[in-house]
Write a protein that holds these residues in place. Sequence first.
Motif, PDB file in Angstrom:
ATOM      1  N   GLU A 105       0.780  -1.175  -0.061  1.00 11.49           N
ATOM      2  CA  GLU A 105       0.049   0.116   0.162  1.00 11.49           C
ATOM      3  C   GLU A 105       0.791   1.230   0.090  1.00 11.49           C
ATOM      4  O   GLU A 105       2.024   1.419   0.737  1.00 11.49           O
ATOM      5  CB  GLU A 105      -1.068  -0.055   1.241  1.00 11.49           C
ATOM      6  CG  GLU A 105      -1.846  -1.126   1.374  1.00 11.49           C
ATOM      7  CD  GLU A 105      -2.862  -0.762   0.063  1.00 11.49           C
ATOM      8  OE1 GLU A 105      -3.308   0.388  -0.263  1.00 11.49           O
ATOM      9  OE2 GLU A 105      -3.537  -1.570  -0.527  1.00 11.49           O
ATOM     10  N   SER A 136      -3.170   3.125  -1.840  1.00  9.03           N
ATOM     11  CA  SER A 136      -3.465   2.579  -3.251  1.00  9.03           C
ATOM     12  C   SER A 136      -2.515   1.350  -3.178  1.00  9.03           C
ATOM     13  O   SER A 136      -1.217   1.582  -2.831  1.00  9.03           O
ATOM     14  CB  SER A 136      -3.174   3.420  -4.273  1.00  9.03           C
ATOM     15  OG  SER A 136      -4.336   4.680  -4.414  1.00  9.03           O
ATOM     16  N   PRO A 137      -2.872   0.407  -3.930  1.00 12.92           N
ATOM     17  CA  PRO A 137      -2.045  -0.859  -4.135  1.00 12.92           C
ATOM     18  C   PRO A 137      -0.965  -0.526  -4.912  1.00 12.92           C
ATOM     19  O   PRO A 137      -1.015  -0.064  -5.986  1.00 12.92           O
ATOM     20  CB  PRO A 137      -2.833  -2.032  -4.571  1.00 12.92           C
ATOM     21  CG  PRO A 137      -3.899  -1.329  -5.097  1.00 12.92           C
ATOM     22  CD  PRO A 137      -3.977  -0.048  -4.332  1.00 12.92           C
TER      23      PRO A 137
END
Length: 548
Positions: free
Chosen positions: A503, A507-508
């Motif tokens: 992360e 967001s990944p």
Amino acid sequence: MSSRESMEYDVVIVGAGVAGLAAAIRLKQLSQEHGRDVSVCVLEKGGEVGAHILSGAVIDPRAIDELIPDWADRDSPLTVPVSENLHWVLTRTGKWSMPTWLMPPFMHNDGKYTASLGNVTRWLAGQAEALGVEIFPGFAAAEVLFNEDGSVKGVATGDMGVARDGTHRPDYQPGMELHARYTFLAEGARGHLTKELTRIFDLRKDSGPQVYGLGLKELWDVPADKHQPGRVVHTQGWPLDDAWGGGFLYHQANGQVALGFVVALDYKNPYLSPFEEFQRWKTHPAIRAEIEGGKRVSYGARAINEGGWQAIPTLAFPGGALIGCAAGFVNVPRIKGSHTAMKSGMLAAEAAFAALSKDRRNDVLDSYEPALRSSWIAEELKIVRNAQPAVARWGGTIGTMFAGLDMWLNWLKLRTPWTLRHHADHEQIGRKQDYQPIAYPKPDGTLTFDRLSSVFLSNTNHEEDQPIHLTLKDASVPIDVNLALYDAPEQRYCPAGVYEIVEEGGSPRLQINAQNCVHCKTCDIKDPTQNINWVVPEGGGGPNYPNM
């Protein structure tokens, strides 16, 4: 005009595995026999010969018998003949032994040897150097060079001392060009130059796709009362259910047991982890009994060709040839490929020597492929050609029964008229919504282990400040496609913990820990969109296997 320095040879060989070294030795033997000097160079990306070699291995000496008939008198590492040959079908807690009489005679291991293939290559390198072959370990062939007519001119080694951002560090050294009349690619399974030349020369236009397994291996020192030199065990069945593969245990020299597990890379479940299946396999009572009380001393992983005869591409191209596992001569049911790899190198060497004797250069070695396709390599692979695709199509039980019958009929010269086809491994993986995550047990640190401690035992090292050699064609694909559709299977199929989803700012993001890479090539093979492209890192980087 290139600013790099260059060297000229008659034959340049990329890869100091058994195929490349057999080719080099055979060229020099012919040179001596016919009084015509042939210059031969072998490039090896590992820090030393054998550093990147990983195999079971039970070795059929057929090719060594042909190449070096007096090998037994030359202090070779083939010193432990197979004394016992077992095939177990595992259930969750039990096993049953497959009777020897069920298997065709060529599946038996009488007259074979269990040894470290890395040590075999080190020995072969000594034989080659004694004949005048020049071997350069630590130099990775990074680029194919071409003549104006499109034929292969040779290869260039990678630049050294390039920083991650592409700038030159103070220790920068440009690569070297090696020009040759003929260039042999002996890179092993899924070589990056082989992949490029296959595309450029359309070498697969007349063959099916190559398919692969991922082989994971550990070396254990075991108590003296457990060690039985020459004992060979193969297994199938548990713990795999909707995937195909199996394990091996080879009691080798010096009180060591080589054990490993192979998972066919056509598996569908995106949550499957070949590494975790290997660890789970060791907990079976029959496997535990072989190594309990011992100590794990090494670990490694490598992709294995499993396509067999119908996956052999066109072997010769203008200026060179594919030999060994670059082409894919593994006999999957026998779990052997070193003898066929060596023989292919010997046949290519004979074709090249004949061409050099006629002062030819950079053309197609038109005698190599016919010689190979009429050799005992072809005879052997045709007999077993339907075994792997049968299991892939019908599963372990029905597939094994079909494969056994098909092999018996072909061995008895009752040639079966059918040839089953393959499907590319990356096309087989399923969507995440169709599968449940697999709850693998935590490692105990005694019998089972995690990936990072395993990579430590592989002695893997890469210069940290260098360009990442695991490249993405499209940086958005790992999240937008792989994570969204398949829950990022690269996190699980990599046996070295290279790929992580982390992360960042909510967001990944895909993180690539390239320094962990053991050069197995699984990511290049199994990535669903073929977005990952494995290229060579700086020469000498990667694992350093001492006895694998």
